[in-house]
Design a protein around this motif. Sequence first.
Motif, mmCIF file in Angstrom:
data_model
loop_
_atom_site.group_PDB
_atom_site.id
_atom_site.type_symbol
_atom_site.label_atom_id
_atom_site.label_comp_id
_atom_site.label_asym_id
_atom_site.label_seq_id
_atom_site.Cartn_x
_atom_site.Cartn_y
_atom_site.Cartn_z
ATOM 1 N N GLY A 181 0.791 -1.223 0.000
ATOM 2 C CA GLY A 181 0.000 0.000 0.000
ATOM 3 C C GLY A 181 0.821 1.270 0.000
ATOM 4 O O GLY A 181 0.278 2.377 -0.131
ATOM 5 N N GLU A 189 -7.863 7.964 -2.113
ATOM 6 C CA GLU A 189 -7.842 6.769 -2.964
ATOM 7 C C GLU A 189 -6.817 6.938 -4.083
ATOM 8 O O GLU A 189 -6.695 8.005 -4.686
ATOM 9 C CB GLU A 189 -9.234 6.545 -3.570
ATOM 10 N N GLY A 224 -4.117 1.774 -3.590
ATOM 11 C CA GLY A 224 -4.810 1.695 -2.314
ATOM 12 C C GLY A 224 -4.915 3.061 -1.660
ATOM 13 O O GLY A 224 -4.314 4.046 -2.104
#
Length: 463
Positions: A140, A194, A198
Amino acid sequence: MTIRLYDTSARQIRDFTPIVPGCVSIYLCGATVQAAPHIGHIRSGLNFDIMRRWFTYRGYDVTLVRNVTDIDDKIINKAAEQGRPWWSIGYENECAFNDGYDVLGCLRPTVEPRATGHVPEMIEMMRGLIERGHAYASDGNVYFDVRSFPGYLQLSNQELENLLQPSGEGETGKRDPRDFAMWKAAKEGEPSWETPWGRGRPGWHLECSAMAHKYLGTAFDIHGGGLDLIFPHHENEIAQAKAFGDDFARYWAHNAWVTMSGEKMSKSLGNSVLVSEMVKEWRPIVLRYYLGTPHYRSMIEYSPEALREAESAFARIEGFVQRVVEKAGAVEPAAEVPPAFAEAMDDDFGVPQALAVVHTTVRQGNAALSADDKESAVARLAEVRAMLGVLGLDPLDEQWAAGSDRGDDLHGVVDSLVRLVLEQRQAARSRKDWAAADAIRDQLQQSGLAIEDTPSGPRWSLS
């Protein structure tokens, strides 16, 4: 006429040649708004305000971009500690910074972008860097691969093998511990946006590369900031921007710190002096004189004694201005500054040398006043106003006059009281009671007033 400035990347003073003739583009790293500003924070904005004013005087059209970092770990931590939204902490302190810049006479930047308003531009830059093989996503997070960029660390003159790259909590999945985060994976309870990789939030370095690209294009003239930003922040900005394909900044200018007991003034050291508190004790124009007149690359060691010296030095300038105006009325600034002042400013913005020209001109003007040479005194005041205008220190400028209404009211009250006492002193002199006249003068001096006997009668000023 050629302006020369010290370029950190070249480690020497270079002739300034703009990318676009007649224009100057500057990106200045602004505030991280986790707390209200101390005078060390404001010094950078003030130094670059003087640079901007000099470029403008020399006929350049200046675009100054000064960013606001309104999201980072410290802001988030403060919000959690105080039980407030993160944006509330940021906005409150952003306003405090702007108040600090305003009260010290800094011109507003051309653009003042917030980091959180430029997430799309950051995503675009990360996507481009990943496609070019300079960045990668992991857990992420998005990291910059420092080994992919051969020019990394040239600004700070370090060796990659000896590098200790600061890492933040949650920065997992790095291929190399020296890689730095451009995007940080979302944590529970923290703000996030966003992205294709991720939800998360931007890294500090990415913010500035993206905003500089948006507002100044692929190349601009000067990138500025404090010495403490050379590494890792500016080094990482260069890597991102150039790997993305930008030429980025041609010159790098860094201002020195304000120190206390030899240490950089900072919140973490508990030695900061808030601007909002300082202006309660010192006139803002005096504080600007104190912070703006040392060379921008010289450290300033803070002390009340140093501020008092600055106050006295500025009082000598201001006293001359007031005396000429009393004698001759309004005097407009000269169209040009004296050549010696211009020479000093052209040489890496040599404010100390330029200020020496101001004080020399003030002494010449005072000598003209003593000789009752009104024409020369007026000419010297015109030159002084022109020079002070470049430094943002002209006491007759609307910036300072607008904020002195209450002071003018009090000056009028004090003037009436002092003149009443001076009339008593004059009466004592008329009856040749020299002891009484001298006693009145001594008492006024002990109260902080200087009395000068002139052919048109006694006048007073703050000593």
